[in-house]
Structure formats: C-alpha cells, structure tokens
Scaffold this motif. Structure first.
Motif, PDB file in Angstrom:
ATOM      1  N   ASP A  59       0.833  -1.197   0.000  1.00  0.00           N
ATOM      2  CA  ASP A  59       0.000   0.000   0.000  1.00  0.00           C
ATOM      3  C   ASP A  59       0.877   1.259   0.000  1.00  0.00           C
ATOM      4  OD1 ASP A  59      -3.118   0.677   0.939  1.00  0.00           O
ATOM      5  OD2 ASP A  59      -1.638   2.256   1.293  1.00  0.00           O
ATOM      6  N   VAL A  60       0.511   2.217  -0.845  1.00  0.00           N
ATOM      7  CA  VAL A  60       1.321   3.430  -0.988  1.00  0.00           C
ATOM      8  C   VAL A  60       1.401   4.226   0.329  1.00  0.00           C
ATOM      9  CG1 VAL A  60      -0.506   4.984  -1.818  1.00  0.00           C
ATOM     10  CG2 VAL A  60       1.841   5.317  -2.589  1.00  0.00           C
ATOM     11  N   HIS A  61       0.345   4.140   1.155  1.00  0.00           N
ATOM     12  CA  HIS A  61       0.386   4.868   2.437  1.00  0.00           C
ATOM     13  C   HIS A  61       1.514   4.327   3.307  1.00  0.00           C
ATOM     14  CE1 HIS A  61      -3.908   6.643   2.485  1.00  0.00           C
ATOM     15  NE2 HIS A  61      -3.561   6.347   1.258  1.00  0.00           N
ATOM     16  N   GLU A  62       1.649   2.983   3.320  1.00  0.00           N
ATOM     17  CA  GLU A  62       2.693   2.378   4.159  1.00  0.00           C
ATOM     18  C   GLU A  62       4.076   2.695   3.606  1.00  0.00           C
ATOM     19  OE1 GLU A  62       1.260  -0.779   6.964  1.00  0.00           O
ATOM     20  OE2 GLU A  62       1.503  -1.814   5.030  1.00  0.00           O
ATOM     21  N   LEU A  63       4.194   2.623   2.270  1.00  0.00           N
ATOM     22  CA  LEU A  63       5.501   2.930   1.669  1.00  0.00           C
ATOM     23  C   LEU A  63       5.911   4.360   2.005  1.00  0.00           C
ATOM     24  CD1 LEU A  63       4.920   1.258  -1.809  1.00  0.00           C
ATOM     25  CD2 LEU A  63       6.501   0.471  -0.047  1.00  0.00           C
ATOM     26  N   ALA A  64       4.934   5.287   1.945  1.00  0.00           N
ATOM     27  CA  ALA A  64       5.253   6.697   2.180  1.00  0.00           C
ATOM     28  C   ALA A  64       5.519   6.978   3.660  1.00  0.00           C
ATOM     29  CB  ALA A  64       4.114   7.572   1.678  1.00  0.00           C
ATOM     30  N   SER A  65       4.737   6.353   4.542  1.00  0.00           N
ATOM     31  CA  SER A  65       4.857   6.714   5.966  1.00  0.00           C
ATOM     32  C   SER A  65       5.913   5.890   6.696  1.00  0.00           C
ATOM     33  CB  SER A  65       3.503   6.586   6.668  1.00  0.00           C
ATOM     34  OG  SER A  65       3.032   5.259   6.555  1.00  0.00           O
ATOM     35  N   LYS A  66       6.106   4.631   6.276  1.00  0.00           N
ATOM     36  CA  LYS A  66       7.044   3.769   7.014  1.00  0.00           C
ATOM     37  C   LYS A  66       8.364   3.569   6.284  1.00  0.00           C
ATOM     38  CE  LYS A  66       3.280   1.250   9.197  1.00  0.00           C
ATOM     39  NZ  LYS A  66       2.482   0.030   9.130  1.00  0.00           N
ATOM     40  N   GLY A  67       8.355   3.747   4.970  1.00  0.00           N
ATOM     41  CA  GLY A  67       9.579   3.481   4.208  1.00  0.00           C
ATOM     42  C   GLY A  67      10.291   4.767   3.824  1.00  0.00           C
ATOM     43  N   THR A  68      11.093   4.668   2.786  1.00  0.00           N
ATOM     44  CA  THR A  68      11.798   5.835   2.235  1.00  0.00           C
ATOM     45  C   THR A  68      11.651   5.763   0.718  1.00  0.00           C
ATOM     46  OG1 THR A  68      13.829   4.544   2.037  1.00  0.00           O
ATOM     47  CG2 THR A  68      13.577   5.892   4.046  1.00  0.00           C
ATOM     48  N   PHE A  69      11.932   6.871   0.048  1.00  0.00           N
ATOM     49  CA  PHE A  69      11.845   6.856  -1.412  1.00  0.00           C
ATOM     50  C   PHE A  69      12.828   5.844  -2.002  1.00  0.00           C
ATOM     51  CE2 PHE A  69      13.253   8.592  -5.593  1.00  0.00           C
ATOM     52  CZ  PHE A  69      12.115   8.216  -6.290  1.00  0.00           C
ATOM     53  N   GLU A  70      13.997   5.701  -1.380  1.00  0.00           N
ATOM     54  CA  GLU A  70      14.976   4.737  -1.902  1.00  0.00           C
ATOM     55  C   GLU A  70      14.386   3.331  -1.881  1.00  0.00           C
ATOM     56  OE1 GLU A  70      15.704   7.340  -0.128  1.00  0.00           O
ATOM     57  OE2 GLU A  70      17.408   8.300  -1.117  1.00  0.00           O
ATOM     58  N   GLN A  71      13.659   2.991  -0.799  1.00  0.00           N
ATOM     59  CA  GLN A  71      13.064   1.650  -0.716  1.00  0.00           C
ATOM     60  C   GLN A  71      11.965   1.493  -1.772  1.00  0.00           C
ATOM     61  OE1 GLN A  71      12.325   0.009   3.262  1.00  0.00           O
ATOM     62  NE2 GLN A  71      13.302   1.835   4.097  1.00  0.00           N
ATOM     63  N   THR A  72      11.177   2.549  -1.951  1.00  0.00           N
ATOM     64  CA  THR A  72      10.121   2.500  -2.967  1.00  0.00           C
ATOM     65  C   THR A  72      10.733   2.312  -4.358  1.00  0.00           C
ATOM     66  OG1 THR A  72       8.727   3.938  -1.637  1.00  0.00           O
ATOM     67  CG2 THR A  72       8.174   3.798  -3.964  1.00  0.00           C
ATOM     68  N   ALA A  73      11.803   3.055  -4.632  1.00  0.00           N
ATOM     69  CA  ALA A  73      12.444   2.960  -5.953  1.00  0.00           C
ATOM     70  C   ALA A  73      13.006   1.550  -6.166  1.00  0.00           C
ATOM     71  CB  ALA A  73      13.549   4.009  -6.073  1.00  0.00           C
ATOM     72  N   TYR A  74      13.627   0.999  -5.131  1.00  0.00           N
ATOM     73  CA  TYR A  74      14.177  -0.362  -5.236  1.00  0.00           C
ATOM     74  C   TYR A  74      13.046  -1.352  -5.527  1.00  0.00           C
ATOM     75  CZ  TYR A  74      17.007  -4.472  -4.093  1.00  0.00           C
ATOM     76  OH  TYR A  74      17.686  -5.665  -4.147  1.00  0.00           O
ATOM     77  N   LEU A  75      11.954  -1.204  -4.789  1.00  0.00           N
ATOM     78  CA  LEU A  75      10.795  -2.082  -4.974  1.00  0.00           C
ATOM     79  C   LEU A  75      10.302  -2.027  -6.425  1.00  0.00           C
ATOM     80  CD1 LEU A  75       8.360  -3.757  -3.725  1.00  0.00           C
ATOM     81  CD2 LEU A  75       7.254  -1.541  -3.337  1.00  0.00           C
ATOM     82  N   LEU A  76      10.206  -0.812  -6.959  1.00  0.00           N
ATOM     83  CA  LEU A  76       9.687  -0.666  -8.320  1.00  0.00           C
ATOM     84  C   LEU A  76      10.633  -1.277  -9.350  1.00  0.00           C
ATOM     85  CD1 LEU A  76       8.307   2.987  -8.031  1.00  0.00           C
ATOM     86  CD2 LEU A  76       6.958   0.895  -8.212  1.00  0.00           C
ATOM     87  N   ILE A  77      11.917  -1.069  -9.177  1.00  0.00           N
ATOM     88  CA  ILE A  77      12.876  -1.548 -10.189  1.00  0.00           C
ATOM     89  C   ILE A  77      13.170  -3.041 -10.041  1.00  0.00           C
ATOM     90  CG2 ILE A  77      15.233  -1.269 -11.139  1.00  0.00           C
ATOM     91  CD1 ILE A  77      13.313   1.126 -11.643  1.00  0.00           C
ATOM     92  N   PHE A  78      13.339  -3.500  -8.786  1.00  0.00           N
ATOM     93  CA  PHE A  78      13.782  -4.895  -8.598  1.00  0.00           C
ATOM     94  C   PHE A  78      12.649  -5.837  -8.166  1.00  0.00           C
ATOM     95  CE2 PHE A  78      17.564  -2.245  -8.130  1.00  0.00           C
ATOM     96  CZ  PHE A  78      18.362  -2.815  -9.105  1.00  0.00           C
ATOM     97  N   GLY A  79      11.458  -5.299  -7.930  1.00  0.00           N
ATOM     98  CA  GLY A  79      10.295  -6.150  -7.699  1.00  0.00           C
ATOM     99  C   GLY A  79      10.107  -6.625  -6.280  1.00  0.00           C
ATOM    100  N   LYS A  80      10.964  -6.252  -5.360  1.00  0.00           N
ATOM    101  CA  LYS A  80      10.807  -6.630  -3.942  1.00  0.00           C
ATOM    102  C   LYS A  80      11.356  -5.522  -3.055  1.00  0.00           C
ATOM    103  CE  LYS A  80      14.165  -9.514  -2.223  1.00  0.00           C
ATOM    104  NZ  LYS A  80      15.267  -8.761  -1.640  1.00  0.00           N
ATOM    105  N   LEU A  81      10.894  -5.496  -1.808  1.00  0.00           N
ATOM    106  CA  LEU A  81      11.479  -4.538  -0.872  1.00  0.00           C
ATOM    107  C   LEU A  81      12.888  -5.007  -0.522  1.00  0.00           C
ATOM    108  CD1 LEU A  81       8.578  -3.686   1.624  1.00  0.00           C
ATOM    109  CD2 LEU A  81       9.743  -2.102   0.069  1.00  0.00           C
ATOM    110  N   PRO A  82      13.845  -4.087  -0.403  1.00  0.00           N
ATOM    111  CA  PRO A  82      15.219  -4.511  -0.122  1.00  0.00           C
ATOM    112  C   PRO A  82      15.378  -4.923   1.336  1.00  0.00           C
ATOM    113  CG  PRO A  82      15.066  -2.111  -0.114  1.00  0.00           C
ATOM    114  CD  PRO A  82      13.705  -2.621  -0.510  1.00  0.00           C
ATOM    115  N   ASN A  83      16.260  -5.904   1.603  1.00  0.00           N
ATOM    116  CA  ASN A  83      16.642  -6.138   3.010  1.00  0.00           C
ATOM    117  C   ASN A  83      17.732  -5.120   3.354  1.00  0.00           C
ATOM    118  OD1 ASN A  83      19.130  -7.097   2.103  1.00  0.00           O
ATOM    119  ND2 ASN A  83      18.421  -9.233   2.061  1.00  0.00           N
ATOM    120  N   GLN A  84      18.219  -5.163   4.585  1.00  0.00           N
ATOM    121  CA  GLN A  84      19.149  -4.123   5.041  1.00  0.00           C
ATOM    122  C   GLN A  84      20.395  -4.020   4.157  1.00  0.00           C
ATOM    123  OE1 GLN A  84      18.276  -1.897   7.693  1.00  0.00           O
ATOM    124  NE2 GLN A  84      19.843  -0.900   6.458  1.00  0.00           N
ATOM    125  N   SER A  85      20.985  -5.183   3.826  1.00  0.00           N
ATOM    126  CA  SER A  85      22.236  -5.084   3.063  1.00  0.00           C
ATOM    127  C   SER A  85      21.949  -4.671   1.603  1.00  0.00           C
ATOM    128  CB  SER A  85      23.039  -6.387   3.143  1.00  0.00           C
ATOM    129  OG  SER A  85      22.478  -7.357   2.317  1.00  0.00           O
TER     130      SER A  85
END
Ligand SMILES: CC(C)(COP(=O)(O)OP(=O)(O)OC[C@H]1O[C@@H](n2cnc3c(N)ncnc32)[C@H](O)[C@@H]1OP(=O)(O)O)[C@@H](O)C(=O)NCCC(=O)NCCS
Length: 381
Positions: free
Chosen positions: A40-66
């Motif tokens: 959900d975009v609300h969770e991505l915006a409020s709990k994540g960061t734009f870098e995580q959103t961008a990674y999700l869009l390009i690589f198809g999954k949320l990134p782990n820490q490393s």
C-alpha cells in the motif's frame, strides 16, 4: 466537455481501454487504494523511504538491510552528472520552465551512460541505467534550477538521501529532518501510477526498441502538461489567487459557474478519492499548521467541500502536494520537476517491464478524412 463518439470500438482518450498487463502497481478506484507491487502506498510513504520505494519498483521486492545499503551506495556514487549537462542548461534561455530544463538535462546525460550502447533488451543494463537515472534526477533538477537562477551548481553530498540531495541543491543549505521526511514521503507517493499518460508515453517510446533515456525524455514532455503533472503548479497559483479563506467560497462558485477546470481536482481513474491525496492532504494540512500557514489548509477545506457537494469531484494528489511544497518554501515552478524526480522510478520500472516482454505499441485510428481524390498538378491547384 467530455469527448463523445459514435464508434462502438473507440474510446476517446483511450478511457477504459486496457493498454497492457503490468505487475508494478494496482489502482482500485472503488476502494481508493493504490499498491506498488502489493504494498500500500500509504505504508511505503509513511514507514519506508523513497529509496526503498524505488528499489521495490525496479527490482520487484522490498530490499533487506544489506540490499538497501548497497543500493544507497550505488545511488550516491552515481549522483553527479557530467559538466556537459550543466553547460547545456546554461545555454538555455533563463526564462525556460524547469521542466524544459529537466527534459534537456536528461537528453544530454543519456549518451554518457556507460551502458548507453547496450541493446534495448539487455535487462541487466536496463536496470543499471534505471538506477543511474533515479540517482541523477535530483541533481539534474536541483542543480539545473540553481543554474536557471544564475547560481553555480553544488557538489552533491554523498551521505544525503535523494530527498535531502534535492533540498540541499535547491536551497543551498542542510535540510532539517522534518522537511526532508515530508519531502521524501511525497516522492514515494508520486513514484508510480499505472498507465498514466507519461508512463504510457515512456512505454510507447521504448516499445520501438529505442533506449530507456528516450523513454524518460518522452515521459518528461508528457508530464509537463497541466492536465497531468503540471496541475500541482496550477493548483498553487489558484490558491495564491484566492489569497484568503474568506474569498474561497465565492471564488470556487464563480469558477464552477464559468465552467473552469479546478486544477488538482478530478481523476481519470479515481471516481471517488485518490488515495495519494488522502495521504498527502493529512501531511500537507499538518505541515501548514506547523509552518504557521494555516490559511492554505483552510482554503483547501473550503474548495474540497464545495467540489464534493457541487460536482462530486475530489482532490487528486497534486492539490495537497501544491500547498505542502509551498509550505516547505519550494519555488512553484519546481513542483512538476519534483514529480519527475519521483516518477523516473515508475517510468524506468515500466520501461524495464515493457522491454522484458516487448510488443511494439501501435494502435489504429478511424479515418474521417476525404475519400480518394484525383491528383491535380500544382499549376492547376
Ligand atoms: C484529471 C482530468 C484530466 C481527468 O479528466 P477526464 O477523465 O478526462 O474527465 P473529464 O475532463 O472528461 O471530466 C468529466 C466531467 O467532470 C468535470 N471535471 C473533471 N475534473 C474537473 C475539475 N478539476 N474541475 C471542474 N470540473 C471537472 C468535467 O468538466 C466534466 O464535466 P462535463 O461532463 O459536465 O463536461 C480532469 O479531472 C482534470 O482536468 N482535472 C484538472 C487537472 C488535474 O488536476 N490534473 C491532475 C491529474 S492527477
């Protein structure tokens, strides 16, 4: 007035037409939800960061820490742009809109990409290009704006996030945490939105096996229009014209009576509420209070109420984004270029998706011109 047609298989503006299959985002109009690859975009915006959103869009999954650390390192190392980009922007008339500057910046930076000559269907190269595009967008727009203002470009700080980099370049100082957070979450909200006009333009461009950067340049040109990205700037100009809450009711009634389009309201896909607007309205109204500018929130309340009762039309994301950015002191001409900084992630994800299962996008049209005419020699015309 909406366009109408008598042709059974034709929908003006391709409204309601399925243009492709995608796994990137889902818009559910009835429930006012928007998900990026299931989140959900609300969770991505409020709990994540734009870098995580961008990674999700390009690589198809949320990134782990490393994966995230590695991604942020790559973004930092790819953030600078060749001087040729700055020289080209310096050569533009100072009066150009920053969207023209952004379009020129991406056109010039393209051939400098080390993967520029890779085949359009090389998916690894496309993802590397996508990451470079996302990394460079805030620098092109931020430093490009400095050049248009007659200032020198600044060296990006590698420890900054994309949001911080943009704010640092535009304002010339270190952004505070709250400003950076609000701005960052707006980038996530703006990052992707299905087969909208600019994304579709990007997909059409790469479907010819042109390159990813050409897709981005098509996207920027398409986003510029006031029926699309340009609405956030127009919405703020409208709020400034209204000026005070006591003027708002009369202004909006008069505008509607004169059949004016109210910028920042309405949406082709959402006939109820735009979920991005729900999120950004809360953020923007709180921000107006905190920044000592409650009048924009008050005017917004009045316009929203009248639009809902009179027309059954709700704000789209561009309306709250407009007064949020204004409260952050960002120049109005930069609101649509900010959209570019975010949307390059969505455009790139769509270009990668299009090219991984490509079919040339080439619709047909209905001919309404004259029937066959006899050739007339030029002397006889
Ligand atoms: C976004 C937009 C282009 C969607 O348009 P669409 O699906 O083509 O819908 P239409 O423009 O055909 O509008 C349908 C009806 O609603 C009305 N309407 C839609 N948006 C309106 C607005 N912002 N203000 C006033 N009336 C609006 C139209 O006048 C039309 O009424 P009519 O049938 O009586 O002529 C349209 O809502 C708009 O122009 N909004 C303002 C620009 C904007 O904010 N764009 C950003 C989108 S994220």
């Amino acid at each position: 007035m909406s366009a109408t047609t008598t042709y059974p298989n034709y929908s003006p503006g391709l409204e309601g037409v399925i243009g492709g299959i995608s796994t990137i985002s889902e818009i559910v109009s009835e429930t006012s939800t928007l998900v990026f690859r299931g989140y959900d975009v609300h969770e991505l915006a409020s709990k994540g960061t734009f870098e995580q959103t961008a990674y999700l869009l390009i690589f198809g999954k949320l990134p782990n820490q490393s994966e995230l650390s590695q991604f942020k390192e790559t973004l930092s190392s790819e953030r600078e742009v060749p001087n040729a980009v700055y020289d080209a922007i310096r050569a533009l008339p100072k009066s150009v809109h920053p969207m023209d500057m952004a379009r020129a910046g991406f056109a010039v930076v393209a051939p400098f990409d080390p993967d520029y000559a890779a085949p359009a269907t090389d998916m690894d190269a496309n993802r590397r290009k996508a990451v470079r595009i996302i990394a460079k967008a805030s620098t092109i727009v931020g430093n490009g704006q400095r050049i248009l203002e007659g200032k020198e470009p600044l060296k990006p700080n590698p420890s900054h996030s994309i949001a911080q980099n943009f704010l640092h370049l535009v304002n010339g100082d270190e952004p505070d945490t709250e400003t950076a957070h609000v701005f960052d979450s707006s980038l996530s909200v703006y990052a992707e939105h299905g087969f909208n006009a600019s994304t579709f333009a990007c997909r059409v461009t790469v479907s010819t096996l042109s390159d990813l950067y050409s897709g981005i340049v098509s996207g920027i040109g398409t986003l510029k229009g006031p029926l699309h990205g340009g609405a956030n700037e127009e919405a703020m100009r409208m709020l400034l014209e209204i000026g005070e809450p006591e003027n708002a009711e009369a202004w909006i009634h008069d505008a509607l009576a004169n059949k004016k389009k109210i910028m920042g309201f309405g949406h082709r896909e959402y006939k109820k509420r735009d979920p991005r607007a729900i999120y950004m309205t809360k953020v923007a109204k709180e921000l107006c209070e905190r920044k000592g500018m409650p009048k924009w929130a008050k005017i917004a309340d009045i316009l929203e109420n009248v639009m809902e009762t009179e027309k059954g039309i709700y704000p789209n994301v561009d309306f709250p984004a407009a007064y949020a950015y204004y409260s952050l002191g960002i120049p109005i001409d930069l609101y649509t270029p900010i959209f570019v900084v975010a949307r390059v992630a969505g455009w790139s994800a769509h270009a990668v998706e299009q090219l991984s299962n490509n079919r040339l996008i080439r619709p047909s049209c209905i001919y309404e011109g004259p029937g066959q005419l006899p050739w007339v020699d030029i002397e006889q015309r």
